[in-house]
Motif scaffolding. Sequence first.
Motif, PDB file in Angstrom:
ATOM      1  N   ALA A  76      -1.406  16.253   4.466  1.00 52.60           N
ATOM      2  CA  ALA A  76      -1.077  16.735   3.124  1.00 52.60           C
ATOM      3  C   ALA A  76      -2.303  16.735   2.218  1.00 52.60           C
ATOM      4  O   ALA A  76      -2.323  17.411   1.196  1.00 52.60           O
ATOM      5  CB  ALA A  76       0.023  15.873   2.508  1.00 52.60           C
ATOM      6  N   LEU A  77      -3.340  16.007   2.623  1.00 53.12           N
ATOM      7  CA  LEU A  77      -4.583  15.939   1.856  1.00 53.12           C
ATOM      8  C   LEU A  77      -5.670  16.825   2.460  1.00 53.12           C
ATOM      9  O   LEU A  77      -6.848  16.661   2.190  1.00 53.12           O
ATOM     10  CB  LEU A  77      -5.068  14.491   1.779  1.00 53.12           C
ATOM     11  N   GLY A  78      -5.253  17.778   3.317  1.00 46.87           N
ATOM     12  CA  GLY A  78      -6.200  18.735   3.885  1.00 46.87           C
ATOM     13  C   GLY A  78      -6.949  18.236   5.105  1.00 46.87           C
ATOM     14  O   GLY A  78      -7.978  18.798   5.463  1.00 46.87           O
ATOM     15  N   ARG A  79      -6.440  17.176   5.747  1.00 46.91           N
ATOM     16  CA  ARG A  79      -7.101  16.629   6.933  1.00 46.91           C
ATOM     17  C   ARG A  79      -6.081  16.478   8.070  1.00 46.91           C
ATOM     18  O   ARG A  79      -5.698  15.373   8.421  1.00 46.91           O
ATOM     19  CB  ARG A  79      -7.750  15.292   6.585  1.00 46.91           C
ATOM     20  N   PRO A  80      -5.644  17.602   8.651  1.00 46.73           N
ATOM     21  CA  PRO A  80      -4.581  17.562   9.652  1.00 46.73           C
ATOM     22  C   PRO A  80      -5.009  17.119  11.051  1.00 46.73           C
ATOM     23  O   PRO A  80      -4.161  16.766  11.858  1.00 46.73           O
ATOM     24  CB  PRO A  80      -4.079  19.008   9.686  1.00 46.73           C
ATOM     25  N   LEU A  81      -6.296  17.156  11.350  1.00 48.94           N
ATOM     26  CA  LEU A  81      -6.768  16.800  12.684  1.00 48.94           C
ATOM     27  C   LEU A  81      -7.246  15.353  12.688  1.00 48.94           C
ATOM     28  O   LEU A  81      -8.144  14.985  11.931  1.00 48.94           O
ATOM     29  CB  LEU A  81      -7.910  17.731  13.122  1.00 48.94           C
ATOM     30  N   GLN A  82      -6.630  14.544  13.550  1.00 45.62           N
ATOM     31  CA  GLN A  82      -7.024  13.141  13.673  1.00 45.62           C
ATOM     32  C   GLN A  82      -7.606  12.889  15.055  1.00 45.62           C
ATOM     33  O   GLN A  82      -7.236  13.546  16.026  1.00 45.62           O
ATOM     34  CB  GLN A  82      -5.832  12.218  13.437  1.00 45.62           C
ATOM     35  N   HIS A 109       0.819  -1.202   0.000  1.00 46.11           N
ATOM     36  CA  HIS A 109       0.000   0.000   0.000  1.00 46.11           C
ATOM     37  C   HIS A 109       0.857   1.259   0.000  1.00 46.11           C
ATOM     38  O   HIS A 109       1.947   1.281   0.550  1.00 46.11           O
ATOM     39  CB  HIS A 109      -0.885   0.035   1.258  1.00 46.11           C
ATOM     40  N   ALA A 110       0.303   2.306  -0.580  1.00 44.13           N
ATOM     41  CA  ALA A 110       0.918   3.622  -0.485  1.00 44.13           C
ATOM     42  C   ALA A 110       0.434   4.258   0.814  1.00 44.13           C
ATOM     43  O   ALA A 110      -0.738   4.168   1.157  1.00 44.13           O
ATOM     44  CB  ALA A 110       0.517   4.484  -1.677  1.00 44.13           C
ATOM     45  N   ASP A 111       1.314   4.886   1.536  1.00 44.70           N
ATOM     46  CA  ASP A 111       0.984   5.523   2.809  1.00 44.70           C
ATOM     47  C   ASP A 111       0.804   7.020   2.566  1.00 44.70           C
ATOM     48  O   ASP A 111       1.780   7.750   2.422  1.00 44.70           O
ATOM     49  CB  ASP A 111       2.108   5.258   3.820  1.00 44.70           C
ATOM     50  N   ALA A 112      -0.454   7.463   2.488  1.00 43.70           N
ATOM     51  CA  ALA A 112      -0.744   8.875   2.243  1.00 43.70           C
ATOM     52  C   ALA A 112      -0.822   9.629   3.572  1.00 43.70           C
ATOM     53  O   ALA A 112      -1.342   9.109   4.557  1.00 43.70           O
ATOM     54  CB  ALA A 112      -2.065   9.007   1.483  1.00 43.70           C
ATOM     55  N   ASP A 113      -0.319  10.838   3.592  1.00 45.03           N
ATOM     56  CA  ASP A 113      -0.364  11.684   4.774  1.00 45.03           C
ATOM     57  C   ASP A 113      -1.675  12.463   4.786  1.00 45.03           C
ATOM     58  O   ASP A 113      -1.894  13.312   3.917  1.00 45.03           O
ATOM     59  CB  ASP A 113       0.823  12.651   4.764  1.00 45.03           C
ATOM     60  N   PRO A 114      -2.573  12.199   5.759  1.00 39.71           N
ATOM     61  CA  PRO A 114      -3.855  12.914   5.797  1.00 39.71           C
ATOM     62  C   PRO A 114      -3.690  14.437   5.838  1.00 39.71           C
ATOM     63  O   PRO A 114      -4.464  15.161   5.213  1.00 39.71           O
ATOM     64  CB  PRO A 114      -4.528  12.396   7.068  1.00 39.71           C
ATOM     65  N   VAL A 136     -10.287   8.646  12.609  1.00 38.11           N
ATOM     66  CA  VAL A 136     -10.718   9.576  11.568  1.00 38.11           C
ATOM     67  C   VAL A 136      -9.696  10.691  11.377  1.00 38.11           C
ATOM     68  O   VAL A 136      -8.916  10.991  12.281  1.00 38.11           O
ATOM     69  CB  VAL A 136     -12.106  10.201  11.888  1.00 38.11           C
ATOM     70  N   ALA A 137      -9.729  11.296  10.199  1.00 40.28           N
ATOM     71  CA  ALA A 137      -8.923  12.483   9.899  1.00 40.28           C
ATOM     72  C   ALA A 137      -9.858  13.515   9.273  1.00 40.28           C
ATOM     73  O   ALA A 137     -10.588  13.205   8.326  1.00 40.28           O
ATOM     74  CB  ALA A 137      -7.779  12.149   8.946  1.00 40.28           C
ATOM     75  N   VAL A 138      -9.833  14.731   9.823  1.00 43.97           N
ATOM     76  CA  VAL A 138     -10.755  15.794   9.401  1.00 43.97           C
ATOM     77  C   VAL A 138      -9.992  17.104   9.189  1.00 43.97           C
ATOM     78  O   VAL A 138      -8.834  17.221   9.559  1.00 43.97           O
ATOM     79  CB  VAL A 138     -11.882  15.986  10.436  1.00 43.97           C
ATOM     80  N   LEU A 192     -17.643   6.422   5.235  1.00 39.62           N
ATOM     81  CA  LEU A 192     -17.337   7.816   5.562  1.00 39.62           C
ATOM     82  C   LEU A 192     -15.961   8.188   5.012  1.00 39.62           C
ATOM     83  O   LEU A 192     -14.978   7.492   5.280  1.00 39.62           O
ATOM     84  CB  LEU A 192     -17.343   8.041   7.073  1.00 39.62           C
ATOM     85  N   PRO A 193     -15.836   9.283   4.277  1.00 42.57           N
ATOM     86  CA  PRO A 193     -14.525   9.659   3.747  1.00 42.57           C
ATOM     87  C   PRO A 193     -13.527  10.014   4.851  1.00 42.57           C
ATOM     88  O   PRO A 193     -12.315   9.931   4.645  1.00 42.57           O
ATOM     89  CB  PRO A 193     -14.824  10.864   2.859  1.00 42.57           C
TER      90      PRO A 193
END
Length: 156
Positions: free
Chosen positions: A64-70, A57-62, A114-116, A95-96
Amino acid sequence: MAENTVLDAIDTAILRELQNDARISNKDLAARVNVAASTCLERVRALQRRGVLAGFHADADPAALGRPLQAYIAVRVRPHNRDVVEPFIRFVLDLPETLALSHIAGADDFLVHVAVRDAAHLQRLLLDGFTSRREVAHLETQLIFSHIRKWDISPL
């Protein structure tokens, strides 16, 4: 799912190298574990068939995708039976914001990672998403300051 899988030294070395760099070429992997490329390829395929290697799997940084709060959301559902649990699992996975879902034992039934975008987004997710569902009896949210994933898992 693989259970109690016994790995020899070569399988363990292959597993360690792939966990370090899943994009390594078979030729380089074979050289690192000191086997022929054809042997290495067959060993990797066997680890996949046995369920030891579950995927790449590719490990995407939330962030960097506009979801800094986990956050982790502990959820208690009632009644806790298959007719309620299975649709709830589908709802959460659709849920996205969901990164991961664990069905757990204890006072709570699920732990949702979750990441929001921000606190307001998290509040909307809780109020409009989770608490609007009949089966949700209790929520407890914990903000994550730091999340570090350990990628190297060795056999015990």
